[in-house]
Scaffold this motif. Sequence first.
Motif, mmCIF file in Angstrom:
data_model
loop_
_atom_site.group_PDB
_atom_site.id
_atom_site.type_symbol
_atom_site.label_atom_id
_atom_site.label_comp_id
_atom_site.label_asym_id
_atom_site.label_seq_id
_atom_site.Cartn_x
_atom_site.Cartn_y
_atom_site.Cartn_z
ATOM 1 N N LYS A 1 55.271 44.783 36.761
ATOM 2 C CA LYS A 1 53.940 44.231 36.557
ATOM 3 C C LYS A 1 53.485 43.529 37.839
ATOM 4 O O LYS A 1 54.243 42.752 38.426
ATOM 5 N N TYR A 2 52.272 43.817 38.260
ATOM 6 C CA TYR A 2 51.742 43.209 39.479
ATOM 7 C C TYR A 2 50.546 42.342 39.132
ATOM 8 O O TYR A 2 49.837 42.595 38.148
ATOM 9 N N SER A 3 50.316 41.325 39.915
ATOM 10 C CA SER A 3 49.273 40.356 39.576
ATOM 11 C C SER A 3 48.304 40.156 40.737
ATOM 12 O O SER A 3 47.963 39.041 41.101
ATOM 13 N N GLU A 4 47.870 41.260 41.342
ATOM 14 C CA GLU A 4 46.917 41.142 42.439
ATOM 15 C C GLU A 4 45.573 40.630 41.928
ATOM 16 O O GLU A 4 45.177 40.911 40.802
ATOM 17 N N SER A 5 44.878 39.867 42.771
ATOM 18 C CA SER A 5 43.606 39.260 42.378
ATOM 19 C C SER A 5 42.505 40.315 42.235
ATOM 20 O O SER A 5 42.425 41.250 43.036
ATOM 21 N N ASN A 6 41.659 40.137 41.225
ATOM 22 C CA ASN A 6 40.520 41.040 41.046
ATOM 23 C C ASN A 6 39.284 40.581 41.805
ATOM 24 O O ASN A 6 38.286 41.307 41.879
ATOM 25 N N THR A 7 39.318 39.364 42.343
ATOM 26 C CA THR A 7 38.115 38.790 42.951
ATOM 27 C C THR A 7 38.201 38.609 44.457
ATOM 28 O O THR A 7 37.184 38.391 45.116
ATOM 29 N N ILE A 8 39.400 38.675 45.018
ATOM 30 C CA ILE A 8 39.550 38.471 46.464
ATOM 31 C C ILE A 8 40.790 39.223 46.943
ATOM 32 O O ILE A 8 41.772 39.347 46.203
ATOM 33 N N PHE A 9 40.715 39.751 48.152
ATOM 34 C CA PHE A 9 41.884 40.391 48.748
ATOM 35 C C PHE A 9 42.712 39.291 49.420
ATOM 36 O O PHE A 9 42.404 38.871 50.539
ATOM 37 N N ASP A 10 43.741 38.826 48.729
ATOM 38 C CA ASP A 10 44.521 37.709 49.258
ATOM 39 C C ASP A 10 46.012 38.048 49.228
ATOM 40 O O ASP A 10 46.401 39.207 49.106
ATOM 41 N N GLU A 11 46.842 37.020 49.332
ATOM 42 C CA GLU A 11 48.290 37.220 49.396
ATOM 43 C C GLU A 11 48.836 37.962 48.184
ATOM 44 O O GLU A 11 49.898 38.584 48.250
ATOM 45 N N TRP B 1 48.045 40.606 47.034
ATOM 46 C CA TRP B 1 48.095 42.054 47.257
ATOM 47 C C TRP B 1 49.309 42.466 48.091
ATOM 48 O O TRP B 1 49.574 43.649 48.255
ATOM 49 N N ARG B 2 50.035 41.483 48.631
ATOM 50 C CA ARG B 2 51.170 41.810 49.501
ATOM 51 C C ARG B 2 52.223 42.660 48.790
ATOM 52 O O ARG B 2 52.652 43.703 49.296
ATOM 53 N N LYS B 3 52.635 42.193 47.614
ATOM 54 C CA LYS B 3 53.752 42.863 46.942
ATOM 55 C C LYS B 3 53.422 44.306 46.557
ATOM 56 O O LYS B 3 54.177 45.230 46.919
#
Length: 487
Positions: free
Chosen positions: A14-24, A26-28
């Motif tokens: 399960k990944y938890s990348e932000s839907n509102t900003i390209f931030d840290e 997205w690293r994983k």
Amino acid sequence: MLNNLSLENISNAKYSESNTIFDESWRKPLSILLGLGRASGADFIEFFLQRGNYLSGLVENGKVTAISPNLNLGAGVRVFKGKEDCYVSTNDVSFNGLKKILERALDIHSLKLESHRIITDINLEPLRDYGVIRNKNNWLTSVSSVKEICDLLLQCNDKQKNATKYLQSVTTNGFRDWQEVLVASSDGVFARDIRLNQSISAQVVCVDGAHRTSSHKRIGEASTPNFFKNLNFDDLSQKLSEIAGNMLHADYVTSGNYPVVLANQFGGVIFHEACGHLLETTAVQGNSTPFANKKGEKIAHDNLTAWDEGFWENGFGSIDMDDEGMPVQKTLLIENGVLRNFICDRMGNLLTGHPRTGSGRRQNYTFAPASRMRNTYIAPGKYTTEEMFSSIDKGIYCKSLGGGSVNGTGDFNFGVEEAWLIENGKVTKPVKGATLIGQATDIMHKISMSGNDLDISAGFCGSISGSIYVTVGQPHIKVDSITVGGR
């Protein structure tokens, strides 16, 4: 920290990348996908993510006739194997959406991951965030509203109507284009940028009996949230009115070969089109430029020095990093007539060996990047415009250029929106219908004088990676001889 994963681990995680900003966050997921691509046998993988917020307005003859908003979100992946690459894009930026386009790109290269293969994720650099470094994160909330932009366009429209004689129609339009981009690639690049381009343009058509003329002007800047709020369009209106007034009743120019003086600002579009494109490594790759093997050799008059800059304060073509995540550079193209560098992206570097210059650019995530110009200009020289005029017995002063075209080998033609005769060293009377016709390799040796009044102008450039924002510029320059089409 690197992790060894299996295909099953990747699919179930399960990944938890932000839907509102390209931030840290997205690293994983990106480092895992890049590792997946490398484990499949690709030589290089690059993800490009983009979020856009665009708004434009159009006012015609005192009425708002169109408002066009556009919100977009998408991503693309480019995969290299040997000296070949492929690009696949999507508007699904979930982990599975990105994994799907990666698999499709790998499949194009006939690459597949063996089920027993252990995957090591890619170690990305600390997020290089130009939104933070350059204090850009509040730009979208600081720009003008729809109503403010339309009110300004209406004011500009009214001012033009009042300032222009024999006016048949007036059109003004404006736009703002905000973009957030993120680049992650298998060589460890992990970088984010915020971009903002805004522009206003106006066009007038004037008619008096059988006499007819039109003129067009654009103002544009990057990186200026208050662009519309600070806009003073008096100068824009005055220049348009002057051009229309000068040209409406002008005689047609007689065709022939003349010495010409090209004005500064948008006059630089000829160098951009006729020479700049031939210095992009996409032209070298395609063996379609006469300058391909000329690095270090004389290709222009001693007088000519030219640059392509990644960042010019408020310049329409300014960026902090290119679409490959490389910090931009100030690139010397031609020095005193000698070719010094080409404009080069990653693919250009791979195929031609020329060093990258932070010039990989694209319109949006649906295009792969290519070597493209940014803020391109001829450097200022030592001459005044009076010295240029006084060196000419009979010639043409091209004060404002219109549109034009150039083919792959540098043959060009450009319409002149406002032209004047030069007679016995003096600018005398306006003439219309002039078209400049030439060949880049020939004209470059005839730019014998450069003025001391460098100025720039906003423009658009269309090429294989879409339409992008650029700056063109030059001081006044003298071309010793060029074919002028007329009557």
